[in-house]
Design a protein around this motif. Sequence first.
Motif, mmCIF file in Angstrom:
data_model
loop_
_atom_site.group_PDB
_atom_site.id
_atom_site.type_symbol
_atom_site.label_atom_id
_atom_site.label_comp_id
_atom_site.label_asym_id
_atom_site.label_seq_id
_atom_site.Cartn_x
_atom_site.Cartn_y
_atom_site.Cartn_z
ATOM 1 N N LEU A 1 3.776 9.931 1.841
ATOM 2 C CA LEU A 1 3.548 9.101 3.025
ATOM 3 C C LEU A 1 2.693 7.882 2.689
ATOM 4 N N VAL A 2 1.703 8.074 1.840
ATOM 5 C CA VAL A 2 0.852 6.955 1.438
ATOM 6 C C VAL A 2 1.646 5.935 0.629
ATOM 7 N N VAL A 3 2.451 6.405 -0.309
ATOM 8 C CA VAL A 3 3.255 5.484 -1.126
ATOM 9 C C VAL A 3 4.259 4.743 -0.251
ATOM 10 N N LEU A 4 4.892 5.422 0.692
ATOM 11 C CA LEU A 4 5.831 4.764 1.607
ATOM 12 C C LEU A 4 5.137 3.662 2.398
ATOM 13 N N SER A 5 3.983 3.965 2.944
ATOM 14 C CA SER A 5 3.256 2.980 3.749
ATOM 15 C C SER A 5 2.844 1.767 2.921
ATOM 16 N N PHE A 6 2.273 2.018 1.774
ATOM 17 C CA PHE A 6 1.798 0.922 0.940
ATOM 18 C C PHE A 6 2.962 0.092 0.405
ATOM 19 N N ALA A 7 4.060 0.740 0.026
ATOM 20 C CA ALA A 7 5.217 0.006 -0.492
ATOM 21 C C ALA A 7 5.828 -0.880 0.589
ATOM 22 N N MET B 1 1.103 -2.727 -4.791
ATOM 23 C CA MET B 1 0.756 -1.886 -3.642
ATOM 24 C C MET B 1 1.106 -0.416 -3.908
ATOM 25 N N SER B 2 2.213 -0.159 -4.576
ATOM 26 C CA SER B 2 2.566 1.226 -4.917
ATOM 27 C C SER B 2 1.563 1.821 -5.901
ATOM 28 N N PHE B 3 1.153 1.023 -6.853
ATOM 29 C CA PHE B 3 0.134 1.471 -7.808
ATOM 30 C C PHE B 3 -1.182 1.771 -7.087
ATOM 31 N N ALA B 4 -1.562 0.900 -6.145
ATOM 32 C CA ALA B 4 -2.778 1.140 -5.361
ATOM 33 C C ALA B 4 -2.652 2.432 -4.560
ATOM 34 N N ALA B 5 -1.461 2.713 -4.025
ATOM 35 C CA ALA B 5 -1.259 3.954 -3.277
ATOM 36 C C ALA B 5 -1.425 5.174 -4.171
ATOM 37 N N VAL B 6 -0.881 5.098 -5.384
ATOM 38 C CA VAL B 6 -1.002 6.225 -6.306
ATOM 39 C C VAL B 6 -2.458 6.439 -6.684
ATOM 40 N N LEU C 1 0.934 8.483 11.128
ATOM 41 C CA LEU C 1 0.670 7.280 11.928
ATOM 42 C C LEU C 1 0.616 6.031 11.054
ATOM 43 N N MET C 2 0.050 6.160 9.858
ATOM 44 C CA MET C 2 0.000 5.028 8.931
ATOM 45 C C MET C 2 1.409 4.623 8.514
ATOM 46 N N ALA C 3 2.269 5.594 8.246
ATOM 47 C CA ALA C 3 3.652 5.296 7.873
ATOM 48 C C ALA C 3 4.408 4.655 9.038
ATOM 49 N N ALA C 4 4.192 5.175 10.237
ATOM 50 C CA ALA C 4 4.847 4.594 11.416
ATOM 51 C C ALA C 4 4.366 3.165 11.655
ATOM 52 N N ALA C 5 3.076 2.937 11.476
ATOM 53 C CA ALA C 5 2.533 1.581 11.649
ATOM 54 C C ALA C 5 3.107 0.632 10.600
ATOM 55 N N ALA C 6 3.276 1.106 9.371
ATOM 56 C CA ALA C 6 3.850 0.265 8.322
ATOM 57 C C ALA C 6 5.297 -0.098 8.655
ATOM 58 N N ILE C 7 6.055 0.860 9.185
ATOM 59 C CA ILE C 7 7.442 0.578 9.575
ATOM 60 C C ILE C 7 7.475 -0.423 10.719
ATOM 61 N N VAL C 8 6.586 -0.280 11.685
ATOM 62 C CA VAL C 8 6.540 -1.208 12.820
ATOM 63 C C VAL C 8 6.152 -2.606 12.361
ATOM 64 N N VAL C 9 5.145 -2.717 11.509
ATOM 65 C CA VAL C 9 4.707 -4.028 11.018
ATOM 66 C C VAL C 9 5.824 -4.701 10.221
ATOM 67 N N HIS C 10 6.445 -3.953 9.314
ATOM 68 C CA HIS C 10 7.504 -4.525 8.487
ATOM 69 C C HIS C 10 8.722 -4.912 9.334
ATOM 70 N N SER C 11 9.133 -4.033 10.233
ATOM 71 C CA SER C 11 10.294 -4.328 11.070
ATOM 72 C C SER C 11 10.027 -5.499 12.009
ATOM 73 N N SER C 12 8.819 -5.600 12.518
ATOM 74 C CA SER C 12 8.478 -6.728 13.394
ATOM 75 C C SER C 12 8.487 -8.045 12.632
ATOM 76 N N ALA C 13 7.943 -8.032 11.429
ATOM 77 C CA ALA C 13 7.956 -9.253 10.614
ATOM 78 C C ALA C 13 9.382 -9.667 10.290
#
Length: 128
Positions: free
Chosen positions: A64-70, A118-123, A12-24
């Motif tokens: 999934l966390v790295v994808l979302s944060f990136a 953000m990727s570093f924070a995800a790791v 869900l976090m990854a899907a939300a990140a894709i939605v937020v990025h695509s909407s922006a």
Amino acid sequence: MLASVPTVWLWLMAAAAIVVHSSAMALWIPLRKFRMGYPFIWILCGSGMLAVGRAQGFTLASMLVVLSFALIGLTIGMFPTRRLFTVWAHEIDEGVTRERYDYPRSHLAFCAMSVVVMSFAAVVLTTL
């Protein structure tokens, strides 16, 4: 820390990140073809990222966390260039073609740094 969260929430976090990025990006680049195709491109790229990460031995949760944060880092990093994207999109829509689109180096550096941070924070959050 985030690796112990159930995988459903990470999806869900990854899907939300894709939605937020695509909407922006849809707001910043108001072209119909772009708005319709861009989310699918990220779904395919994200699937590829997950497959490559799993092949290299990383867990699904960490990927999934790295994808979302990136993706959120990329959205933050592209924020200063939003006006240029809009101008370029309107020019392309009107049929104007430039030989070169000058992307400011400071914007590029900010974008790269925000994705790296953000990727570093995800790791870090995945390994805690």
